[in-house]
Design a protein around this motif. Structure first.
Motif, mmCIF file in Angstrom:
data_model
loop_
_atom_site.group_PDB
_atom_site.id
_atom_site.type_symbol
_atom_site.label_atom_id
_atom_site.label_comp_id
_atom_site.label_asym_id
_atom_site.label_seq_id
_atom_site.Cartn_x
_atom_site.Cartn_y
_atom_site.Cartn_z
ATOM 1 N N SER A 106 0.784 -1.307 0.059
ATOM 2 C CA SER A 106 -0.044 -0.129 -0.024
ATOM 3 C C SER A 106 0.823 1.419 0.054
ATOM 4 C CB SER A 106 -0.781 -0.021 1.063
ATOM 5 O OG SER A 106 -0.177 0.007 2.349
ATOM 6 N N GLN A 109 -0.224 4.268 -2.026
ATOM 7 C CA GLN A 109 -1.137 5.122 -1.434
ATOM 8 C C GLN A 109 -0.832 6.550 -0.780
ATOM 9 O OE1 GLN A 109 -3.690 2.379 0.756
ATOM 10 N NE2 GLN A 109 -4.835 1.653 -1.414
ATOM 11 N N ASP A 129 -7.157 3.729 -7.373
ATOM 12 C CA ASP A 129 -6.992 3.418 -5.858
ATOM 13 C C ASP A 129 -6.048 4.175 -4.962
ATOM 14 O OD1 ASP A 129 -7.368 1.823 -3.518
ATOM 15 O OD2 ASP A 129 -5.851 0.255 -3.818
ATOM 16 N N HIS A 130 -6.418 5.600 -4.945
ATOM 17 C CA HIS A 130 -5.620 6.439 -4.254
ATOM 18 C C HIS A 130 -6.455 7.456 -3.373
ATOM 19 C CE1 HIS A 130 -6.940 9.712 -7.116
ATOM 20 N NE2 HIS A 130 -6.583 8.960 -8.121
ATOM 21 N N THR A 225 -0.753 0.947 -9.568
ATOM 22 C CA THR A 225 -1.828 1.892 -9.745
ATOM 23 C C THR A 225 -2.770 1.563 -11.064
ATOM 24 O OG1 THR A 225 -0.547 3.372 -10.758
ATOM 25 C CG2 THR A 225 -0.404 3.830 -8.418
ATOM 26 N N LYS A 227 -5.667 0.316 -13.459
ATOM 27 C CA LYS A 227 -7.189 0.077 -13.102
ATOM 28 C C LYS A 227 -7.164 -1.231 -13.275
ATOM 29 C CE LYS A 227 -11.799 1.477 -13.637
ATOM 30 N NZ LYS A 227 -12.802 2.041 -14.383
ATOM 31 N N ARG A 229 -5.199 -4.361 -13.338
ATOM 32 C CA ARG A 229 -4.293 -4.667 -12.584
ATOM 33 C C ARG A 229 -3.950 -6.036 -12.986
ATOM 34 N NH1 ARG A 229 -3.326 -3.632 -6.215
ATOM 35 N NH2 ARG A 229 -3.738 -1.540 -6.973
#
Length: 301
Positions: A106, A109, A129-130, A225, A227, A229
């Motif tokens: 993570s 992030q 996902d940030h 990061t 989308k 993945r």
């Protein structure tokens, strides 16, 4: 008279950077268009920066590519000083964080986008996902390249597509690097494999858009990061590759075939990460639609 300035990395040894500018895929009628390498922005501002006042409207598109990187922060700060007389637009750019220890699941992030994107009229990033919802997702515009519309046959079970600095080595697998400059050649190669092993961000991105299974060997946060993945191999660390039986730098001048040797990583038991690799049949259309949406947002303002 209106000016559209595109700031990105112009690297003829990196096809991903070259294919990531929206100027190649959208019409910007009525604008004089110019491209500037972000690494040479200082020089451009010193020689041509005063010309901005000669235009009735100036738009500066930053992107695409992995430009949200501390090396480029001074360039973003320079651009922010132009905001009163130029409209700043980020397009499909993404973060680059390097971490060798600690929480690798993570750490991406933790990236702070604000110092880069403050003062921008439109801000889009290729990252998901940030914790910054004010920056909408717009993926790399290379998805709009017409080469994706051509059918390509499957010829291999596995192929290897390496970043030039972070290389993967298997003796008996077809291999290519992102230094290859013909886009059709790269897509032919990627599509030829049912599974793609890659250390290239764009190799992972393009392989996914082609509907192939992708196992990526990450060297920075940008792989986390995407989308759509891919599977991510748990790289322990990247290390200098052995040269003629010795670690870099070699002792003798005749042992110096490459002044900047590639890094490599352990690939032990990589097959264990292949069984459950996801595919994304609708990824190409989704990425294209999102870029067209953003183009409308920008042009209708």
């Amino acid at each position: 008279m209106k000016l559209l300035l595109n700031i990105h990395v112009i690297d003829f040894q990196n096809i991903g950077d070259l294919c990531s500018t929206p100027l190649d895929y959208f019409p910007f009628r009525g604008y004089e268009q110019q491209r500037v390498d972000i690494r040479e922005l200082d020089t451009w501002l010193a020689t041509d920066g005063d010309r901005l006042q000669d235009y009735e409207q100036v738009r500066i598109i930053v992107g695409g590519g992995g430009l949200l990187f501390k090396r480029f922060l001074p360039a973003f700060q320079q651009l922010q000083t132009l905001a009163p007389k130029a409209q700043l637009i980020s397009w499909g750019i993404g973060q680059q964080l390097y971490k060798t220890q600690g929480d690798r699941a993570s750490f991406y992030q933790q990236f702070d986008y604000q110092p880069y994107l403050q003062g921008f009229r439109f801000s889009s990033i290729r990252d998901v996902d940030h914790p910054n919802p004010q920056y909408p997702w717009v993926p790399c515009p290379s998805c709009l390249h017409p080469a994706f519309d051509q059918p390509r046959p499957l010829r291999h079970q596995v192929v290897v597509f390496s970043h030039k600095k972070f290389q993967l080595h298997w003796r008996n697998l077809p291999r290519l690097t992102h230094e290859t400059q013909d886009f059709n050649t790269i897509l032919d190669f990627l599509a030829s494999g049912d599974t793609i092993l890659t250390s290239s961000y764009h190799g992972a991105y393009w392989g996914t858009l082609l509907g192939r299974k992708v196992l990526a060997f990450p060297f920075s946060s940008k792989f986390h990061t995407l989308k759509h993945r891919p599977s991510l191999y748990p790289v322990d660390r990247w290390r200098t590759r052995q040269v003629l039986g010795r670690s870099w730098p070699p002792r003798w001048p005749w042992q110096r075939p490459n002044p900047q040797p590639a890094l490599t990583c352990s690939t032990d038991r990589w097959q264990e990460w292949v069984a459950d690799i996801p595919t994304y049949p609708h990824a190409l259309q989704e990425c294209r639609d999102r870029n067209h949406w953003y183009y409308r947002q920008v042009m209708e303002s």
